[in-house]
Design an enzyme around this catalytic site. Structure first.
Site, PDB file in Angstrom:
ATOM      1  N   GLY A  17     -23.982  13.550  33.003  1.00  0.00           N
ATOM      2  CA  GLY A  17     -24.737  12.318  32.735  1.00  0.00           C
ATOM      3  C   GLY A  17     -25.051  11.589  34.032  1.00  0.00           C
ATOM      4  O   GLY A  17     -24.205  11.516  34.922  1.00  0.00           O
ATOM      5  N   ARG A  78     -27.250  19.316  31.908  1.00  0.00           N
ATOM      6  CA  ARG A  78     -26.048  20.002  31.440  1.00  0.00           C
ATOM      7  C   ARG A  78     -26.462  21.472  31.363  1.00  0.00           C
ATOM      8  O   ARG A  78     -27.546  21.788  30.880  1.00  0.00           O
ATOM      9  CB  ARG A  78     -25.613  19.472  30.088  1.00  0.00           C
ATOM     10  CG  ARG A  78     -25.539  17.934  30.082  1.00  0.00           C
ATOM     11  CD  ARG A  78     -24.346  17.401  29.327  1.00  0.00           C
ATOM     12  NE  ARG A  78     -24.525  15.966  29.068  1.00  0.00           N
ATOM     13  CZ  ARG A  78     -23.773  15.014  29.621  1.00  0.00           C
ATOM     14  NH1 ARG A  78     -22.817  15.308  30.462  1.00  0.00           N
ATOM     15  NH2 ARG A  78     -23.984  13.745  29.313  1.00  0.00           N
ATOM     16  N   ASP A 109     -15.786  15.182  35.359  1.00  0.00           N
ATOM     17  CA  ASP A 109     -14.793  16.270  35.292  1.00  0.00           C
ATOM     18  C   ASP A 109     -15.416  17.643  35.068  1.00  0.00           C
ATOM     19  O   ASP A 109     -14.981  18.630  35.655  1.00  0.00           O
ATOM     20  CB  ASP A 109     -13.846  16.021  34.108  1.00  0.00           C
ATOM     21  CG  ASP A 109     -12.685  15.129  34.491  1.00  0.00           C
ATOM     22  OD1 ASP A 109     -12.456  14.934  35.693  1.00  0.00           O
ATOM     23  OD2 ASP A 109     -12.025  14.622  33.566  1.00  0.00           O
ATOM     24  N   THR A 131     -19.807   8.947  37.185  1.00  0.00           N
ATOM     25  CA  THR A 131     -19.893   8.808  35.735  1.00  0.00           C
ATOM     26  C   THR A 131     -19.666   7.351  35.354  1.00  0.00           C
ATOM     27  O   THR A 131     -18.799   6.694  35.938  1.00  0.00           O
ATOM     28  CB  THR A 131     -18.867   9.692  34.978  1.00  0.00           C
ATOM     29  OG1 THR A 131     -18.824   9.276  33.598  1.00  0.00           O
ATOM     30  CG2 THR A 131     -17.464   9.595  35.548  1.00  0.00           C
ATOM     31  N   ASP A 133     -18.303   6.444  32.747  1.00  0.00           N
ATOM     32  CA  ASP A 133     -17.161   6.370  31.826  1.00  0.00           C
ATOM     33  C   ASP A 133     -15.832   5.984  32.475  1.00  0.00           C
ATOM     34  O   ASP A 133     -14.885   5.657  31.766  1.00  0.00           O
ATOM     35  CB  ASP A 133     -16.963   7.718  31.116  1.00  0.00           C
ATOM     36  CG  ASP A 133     -18.044   7.995  30.088  1.00  0.00           C
ATOM     37  OD1 ASP A 133     -18.856   7.096  29.822  1.00  0.00           O
ATOM     38  OD2 ASP A 133     -18.072   9.121  29.550  1.00  0.00           O
ATOM     39  N   ASP A 135     -13.690   7.893  33.567  1.00  0.00           N
ATOM     40  CA  ASP A 135     -12.666   8.732  32.927  1.00  0.00           C
ATOM     41  C   ASP A 135     -12.207   9.888  33.818  1.00  0.00           C
ATOM     42  O   ASP A 135     -11.852  10.953  33.324  1.00  0.00           O
ATOM     43  CB  ASP A 135     -13.198   9.263  31.580  1.00  0.00           C
ATOM     44  CG  ASP A 135     -14.436  10.130  31.747  1.00  0.00           C
ATOM     45  OD1 ASP A 135     -15.039  10.123  32.846  1.00  0.00           O
ATOM     46  OD2 ASP A 135     -14.802  10.826  30.778  1.00  0.00           O
ATOM     47  N   ARG A 177     -17.597   8.698  26.108  1.00  0.00           N
ATOM     48  CA  ARG A 177     -17.495   9.891  25.256  1.00  0.00           C
ATOM     49  C   ARG A 177     -16.116   9.973  24.604  1.00  0.00           C
ATOM     50  O   ARG A 177     -16.008  10.106  23.415  1.00  0.00           O
ATOM     51  CB  ARG A 177     -17.768  11.126  26.120  1.00  0.00           C
ATOM     52  CG  ARG A 177     -17.913  12.399  25.362  1.00  0.00           C
ATOM     53  CD  ARG A 177     -18.469  13.537  26.156  1.00  0.00           C
ATOM     54  NE  ARG A 177     -18.297  13.403  27.587  1.00  0.00           N
ATOM     55  CZ  ARG A 177     -19.051  14.031  28.475  1.00  0.00           C
ATOM     56  NH1 ARG A 177     -20.046  14.784  28.053  1.00  0.00           N
ATOM     57  NH2 ARG A 177     -18.814  13.922  29.755  1.00  0.00           N
TER      58      ARG A 177
HETATM   59  P1  ADP Z   1     -19.574  15.613  33.498  1.00  0.00           P
HETATM   60  O1  ADP Z   1     -19.684  16.280  34.804  1.00  0.00           O
HETATM   61  O2  ADP Z   1     -20.181  14.250  33.486  1.00  0.00           O
HETATM   62  O3  ADP Z   1     -18.158  15.644  32.942  1.00  0.00           O
HETATM   63  P2  ADP Z   1     -20.288  17.755  31.659  1.00  0.00           P
HETATM   64  O4  ADP Z   1     -18.918  17.898  31.090  1.00  0.00           O
HETATM   65  O5  ADP Z   1     -21.433  17.829  30.718  1.00  0.00           O
HETATM   66  O6  ADP Z   1     -20.496  16.396  32.462  1.00  0.00           O
HETATM   67  O7  ADP Z   1     -20.447  18.888  32.769  1.00  0.00           O
HETATM   68  C1  ADP Z   1     -21.629  18.980  33.529  1.00  0.00           C
HETATM   69  C2  ADP Z   1     -21.928  20.434  33.785  1.00  0.00           C
HETATM   70  O8  ADP Z   1     -20.867  21.005  34.562  1.00  0.00           O
HETATM   71  C3  ADP Z   1     -21.993  21.323  32.557  1.00  0.00           C
HETATM   72  O9  ADP Z   1     -23.246  21.268  31.922  1.00  0.00           O
HETATM   73  C4  ADP Z   1     -21.763  22.703  33.164  1.00  0.00           C
HETATM   74  O10 ADP Z   1     -22.938  23.183  33.785  1.00  0.00           O
HETATM   75  C5  ADP Z   1     -20.735  22.379  34.238  1.00  0.00           C
HETATM   76  N1  ADP Z   1     -19.391  22.639  33.723  1.00  0.00           N
HETATM   77  C6  ADP Z   1     -18.695  21.898  32.830  1.00  0.00           C
HETATM   78  N2  ADP Z   1     -17.501  22.468  32.556  1.00  0.00           N
HETATM   79  C7  ADP Z   1     -17.447  23.606  33.279  1.00  0.00           C
HETATM   80  C8  ADP Z   1     -16.473  24.650  33.417  1.00  0.00           C
HETATM   81  N3  ADP Z   1     -15.318  24.628  32.750  1.00  0.00           N
HETATM   82  N4  ADP Z   1     -16.760  25.669  34.263  1.00  0.00           N
HETATM   83  C9  ADP Z   1     -17.931  25.699  34.957  1.00  0.00           C
HETATM   84  N5  ADP Z   1     -18.883  24.742  34.852  1.00  0.00           N
HETATM   85  C10 ADP Z   1     -18.651  23.713  34.022  1.00  0.00           C
HETATM   86  O1  F6P Z   2     -20.669  10.867  30.541  1.00  0.00           O
HETATM   87  C1  F6P Z   2     -21.437   9.731  30.441  1.00  0.00           C
HETATM   88  C2  F6P Z   2     -22.004   9.587  29.051  1.00  0.00           C
HETATM   89  O2  F6P Z   2     -22.925   8.512  29.083  1.00  0.00           O
HETATM   90  C3  F6P Z   2     -20.970   9.342  27.955  1.00  0.00           C
HETATM   91  O3  F6P Z   2     -20.526   8.015  27.874  1.00  0.00           O
HETATM   92  C4  F6P Z   2     -21.736   9.760  26.742  1.00  0.00           C
HETATM   93  O4  F6P Z   2     -20.907  10.179  25.715  1.00  0.00           O
HETATM   94  C5  F6P Z   2     -22.550  10.924  27.245  1.00  0.00           C
HETATM   95  O5  F6P Z   2     -22.698  10.743  28.647  1.00  0.00           O
HETATM   96  C6  F6P Z   2     -23.894  11.030  26.589  1.00  0.00           C
HETATM   97  O6  F6P Z   2     -24.530  12.160  27.035  1.00  0.00           O
HETATM   98  P1  F6P Z   2     -26.055  12.508  26.714  1.00  0.00           P
HETATM   99  O7  F6P Z   2     -26.888  11.706  27.651  1.00  0.00           O
HETATM  100  O8  F6P Z   2     -26.165  13.963  26.976  1.00  0.00           O
HETATM  101  O9  F6P Z   2     -26.289  12.109  25.307  1.00  0.00           O
END
Ligand code: ADP
Ligand code: F6P
Length: 326
Positions: A17, A78, A109, A131, A133, A135, A177
């Protein structure tokens, strides 16, 4: 060859995000790297852009006039394919093909997990906490949180005006989230009557109902419930509460407006320092690290260690929030 000389080209991407302040972080990465005589590449649309070779050369002027802007000038995405071993291997190959010696990943994360995998495949990576969040366990600050809580706080004040005029109960859903930090901060800053956090919620709606009825008896004209997205269901909750209390109840879901807008001074400032810090780490030959802010200092952790840490809601802050709402 010195460690710093071994790193000739540094790339940067934003992932997951978007968050206000990401542009300040990109700008700091670009300009710090250029100031150290490095080449800089920007990877568009996160890991998706890496796999699809959306890679551009960046100069100092490419980040002019961006520090005050929301979103991310590189775009974000993503990318499910990057969760696979094949996707990660392809990503590492593409980094090598483009001569990328170090990569700064700005995200949450999930994005860190991607950086961890790339580091395991020999690509030098550094993560920056981006982020809204808040978090990420290893850091007390994440880029975007400060802007998001201020945006949400202003919106909640506005809902409160109309809620008071109509003597309604308002359930306002904020982002997060699976984390209640935006809800907690706004809960205190907006003087909410109830705060529902995923980390704490006991699904006892009767308590909320009793609280609304007792506040009405005390003469309160409004009742603000801040509900975190991780709990959700604000609209159906509003229907049930209205039926049980007889108090008109509306749900407002603030949604993605919390992720946009011009970053606050704090977001711009800390993102700038963290962006520079990430480049310094790469030039010192460090890899698989994440930058964090803890106890008033900028520090860094191994990604494995950072991802293994757990974050909990501060009990004292939560207790104060509840006490002040009564
Ligand atoms: P954030 O980075 O905000 O936590 P996401 O959890 O959606 O957001 O992760 C962002 C992107 O990072 C994912 O769309 C994917 O491409 C990559 N990613 C997430 N988890 C993994 C993982 N376990 N291993 C490799 N890439 C990952
Ligand atoms: O990680 C940031 C965040 O805004 C969360 O608070 C929320 O759950 C999520 O992203 C929403 O993601 P998307 O924009 O893919 O709906």
């Amino acid at each position: 060859m010195s460690t710093a000389d071994r790193i000739q080209t540094i790339a940067v991407l934003t992932s997951g995000g978007d968050a206000p302040g990401m542009n300040a972080a990109i700008r700091a990465v670009v300009r710090t790297a250029l100031s150290k005589g490095k080449k800089v590449k920007g990877i568009k649309q996160g890991y998706w852009g890496l796999l699809n070779e959306k890679i551009i050369d960046m100069q100092g002027t490419d980040v002019s006039n961006t520090i005050q802007t929301g979103g991310t000038i590189l775009g974000t995405a993503r990318c499910p394919e990057f969760r696979t071993v094949e996707g990660q291997q392809l990503g590492a190959e593409i980094c090598r093909k483009h001569g990328i010696d170090g990569l700064v990943v700005i995200g949450g994360d999930g994005s860190y997990a991607g950086a961890q995998k790339l580091a395991g495949l020999g690509i030098n990576t550094i993560g920056l906490p981006g982020t809204i969040d808040l978090d990420i366990a290893c850091t007390e600050y994440t880029i975007g949180f400060d802007t998001a809580i201020n945006t949400a706080m202003e919106a909640i004040d506005k809902v409160r005006d109309t809620s008071t005029s109509h003597e309604r109960c308002s359930i306002i859903e904020v982002m997060g989230r699976s984390a209640g930090y935006i809800a907690l901060w706004c809960g205190i800053a907006n003087g909410a009557e109830d705060i529902l956090l995923p980390e704490k919620y006991d699904y006892d709606e009767q308590k909320l109902i009793n609280n609304i009825i007792s506040n009405r008896k005390k003469g309160k004209k409004h009742h603000i419930i801040i509900n975190a997205e991780g709990i959700g269901h604000s609209t159906s909750m509003a229907r049930r509460i209205e039926a049980a209390t007889g108090v008109e109840t509306r749900a407002t879901i603030l949604g993605h407006m919390q992720r946009g807008g011009s970053p606050t001074c704090r977001d711009r400032f800390v993102a700038s320092i963290m962006g520079a810090y990430a480049v310094d780490l790469l030039c010192e030959g460090k890899t698989k690290r994440v930058v964090a802010y803890r106890d008033g200092e900028y520090v860094d952790y191994d990604i494995d260690e950072a991802l293994a840490m757990k974050k909990t809601i501060n009990e004292y802050e939560y207790e104060v929030a509840k006490m002040l709402s009564r």
